[in-house]
Design an enzyme around this catalytic site. Structure first.
Site, short mmCIF file in Angstrom:
data_model
loop_
_atom_site.label_atom_id
_atom_site.label_comp_id
_atom_site.label_asym_id
_atom_site.label_seq_id
_atom_site.Cartn_x
_atom_site.Cartn_y
_atom_site.Cartn_z
N ARG A 215 34.85 -2.39 -3.72
CA ARG A 215 35.85 -1.44 -3.26
C ARG A 215 36.93 -1.21 -4.31
O ARG A 215 36.64 -1.00 -5.46
CB ARG A 215 36.40 -1.88 -1.91
CG ARG A 215 35.37 -1.79 -0.77
CD ARG A 215 35.98 -2.11 0.58
NE ARG A 215 35.10 -1.72 1.68
CZ ARG A 215 35.42 -1.89 2.94
NH1 ARG A 215 36.57 -2.44 3.29
NH2 ARG A 215 34.59 -1.51 3.90
N SER A 216 38.21 -1.31 -3.93
CA SER A 216 39.27 -0.91 -4.87
C SER A 216 39.50 -1.88 -6.01
O SER A 216 40.27 -1.56 -6.93
CB SER A 216 40.58 -0.69 -4.11
OG SER A 216 40.54 0.53 -3.42
N ALA A 217 38.86 -3.04 -5.99
CA ALA A 217 38.93 -3.87 -7.20
C ALA A 217 38.28 -3.14 -8.37
O ALA A 217 38.52 -3.49 -9.54
CB ALA A 217 38.23 -5.22 -6.95
N TYR B 198 49.79 5.05 -3.04
CA TYR B 198 48.46 4.62 -3.43
C TYR B 198 47.42 5.74 -3.28
O TYR B 198 47.20 6.26 -2.19
CB TYR B 198 48.06 3.43 -2.56
CG TYR B 198 46.78 2.73 -2.93
CD1 TYR B 198 46.54 2.33 -4.23
CD2 TYR B 198 45.83 2.44 -1.96
CE1 TYR B 198 45.37 1.66 -4.56
CE2 TYR B 198 44.67 1.78 -2.27
CZ TYR B 198 44.44 1.39 -3.58
OH TYR B 198 43.28 0.74 -3.90
N LYS C 60 39.15 -0.25 -9.30
CA LYS C 60 40.20 0.50 -9.99
C LYS C 60 40.70 -0.23 -11.25
O LYS C 60 40.99 0.41 -12.27
CB LYS C 60 41.38 0.75 -9.05
CG LYS C 60 41.11 1.76 -7.94
CD LYS C 60 42.37 1.97 -7.11
CE LYS C 60 42.22 3.09 -6.07
NZ LYS C 60 41.41 2.67 -4.92
#
Length: 388
Positions: free
Chosen positions: A66-68, A156, A70
């Site tokens: 997921r957002s890791a 965010y 980014k």
């Protein structure tokens, strides 16, 4: 609980915390890895490959984070900046002319990286197919009017970060972000991490699933503040709209979604790969090379946004693409930079301690930025470092 892998002398507290995550905090399949001063000191895995299955997690099992994603994706524009190809102080429109519509002509590249661009949501959510086609997402954010005056506040960009970053890299280099990451960073470093999963690697990836915390995990049941709960519950809130920029929510186990280059949310890799990658942002890793110069490492940890987050409804801190240490996302120290993934995953670097850290899980909890399992591992790492 059978835990596999290795722990260097002095880092046993991390193993103890990892075991407890399964016994008390509801993990089903997970891995954690730590590099210190370029050397691997923790490499552990356990449980099942699929959150709802029985096949064992192996040394090479990978998961969507997921957002890791980014934080890994942010290394691409910083590498281009390091090479003199991308000016973080330049308007985005100087590279991507179509982006200047709707009052976005003054948005800078660094505003995009620090979640200050003002376009965290879309007037119409994209389907999973549109989100992944490499064209529709970029057109949508280029046409979107900002939700606040760009550069004045931050919020965010949960999903729109994918199309902002992808199109910017494409305009500068003529290459996709995922291919540049693979060819110029991940493959030379021997890092198992992909933004756009190759078909040849699909067999390694486990299935993720949402989980409810066990009764024994009281800390997982802590209620968020009322204003945060209300923001996530309100379909009209900017919070809900930001996370619903892909609507309906995609099936993260769908091979087509995993193959898509979505640098906000669809990266896939191993804990070992994440730890090694972050280790290479702050120094030379064993049998590898350094990703960033010391100047770029310092830039990665530089605060560009801080305070009330228009989307997450808590105080957050961001550097150029990285979430920084703070109450919303505690990392190892104020020097740390990295990124959590909603549901549990976490990866970061700490240049002062010489640490690269990665944790991945297939049991997706309701946490957004500070999952108790990841935080337990970070506290154990602090214990190990302080004792050493």
């Amino acid at each position: 609980m059978d835990v596999h892998g290795t722990v260097a002398e002095g880092f046993e507290p991390v193993r103890d915390a990892f075991v407890r995550n399964f016994e008390v905090l509801g993990d089903r399949g997970a891995a954690v890895a730590v590099y210190r001063d370029g050397r691997k000191v923790v490499d552990l895995w356990g449980g099942t490959k699929d959150a709802d299955g029985t096949d064992p997690w192996t040394a090479d099992t990978a998961q969507i984070v997921r957002s890791a994603t980014k934080g890994v994706a942010a290394a691409v524009p910083l590498l281009l900046h390091q090479r003199g190809l991308l000016d973080l102080a330049a308007p985005v429109a100087s590279y991507w002319p179509e982006f200047k519509t709707g009052g976005k002509e003054k948005i800078l590249v660094r505003d995009v990286l620090a979640h200050r661009a003002g376009v965290p949501a879309l007037d119409r959510g994209l389907t999973a197919a549109e989100a992944a086609d490499g064209v529709t997402g970029a057109r949508a954010v280029a046409a979107q009017r900002p939700f606040w005056e760009p550069g004045t506040e931050h919020g965010y960009h949960a999903q729109t970060y994918s199309w902002l970053l992808s199109e910017l890299v494409l305009r500068v280099t003529g290459r996709t972000l995922g291919s540049l990451l693979a060819e110029e960073m991940a493959e030379p470093l021997g890092v198992d991490f992909w933004i756009g999963l190759p078909e040849a690697e699909a067999h390694r990836v486990g299935r993720v699933a949402p989980v409810d915390p066990p009764e024994s995990a009281g800390m997982l049941k802590t209620r968020p503040r009322r204003n945060v709960s209300e923001a996530y519950a309100d379909p009209a809130s900017l919070t809900r709209r930001a996370f619903a920029a892909i609507d309906p929510l995609p099936d993260e186990n769908d091979p087509a979604y995993r193959a898509a280059e979505l640098p906000a949310s669809a990266g896939i890799g191993t804990a070992r790969g994440l730890a090694r990658f972050y280790g290479a942002t702050i120094g030379v890793v064993e049998d590898g090379a350094r990703v960033f110069t010391p100047e770029t490492t310092a830039l990665a940890g530089r605060e560009l946004s801080a305070g009330p987050d228009r989307v997450l409804v808590v105080n957050t801190r961001f550097g150029p693409g990285y979430m920084l240490h703070g109450p919303a996302s505690p990392l190892l120290s104020p020097a740390s930079f990295g990124h959590p993934g909603r549901g549990g995953s976490l990866a970061f670097a700490d240049p002062e301690a010489g640490i690269g850290f990665g944790y991945v899980t297939n049991a997706l909890a309701k946490s957004v930025t500070a999952d108790p399992r990841a935080q337990a591992l970070v506290r154990a790492l602090k214990t190990a470092l302080s004792a050493g």
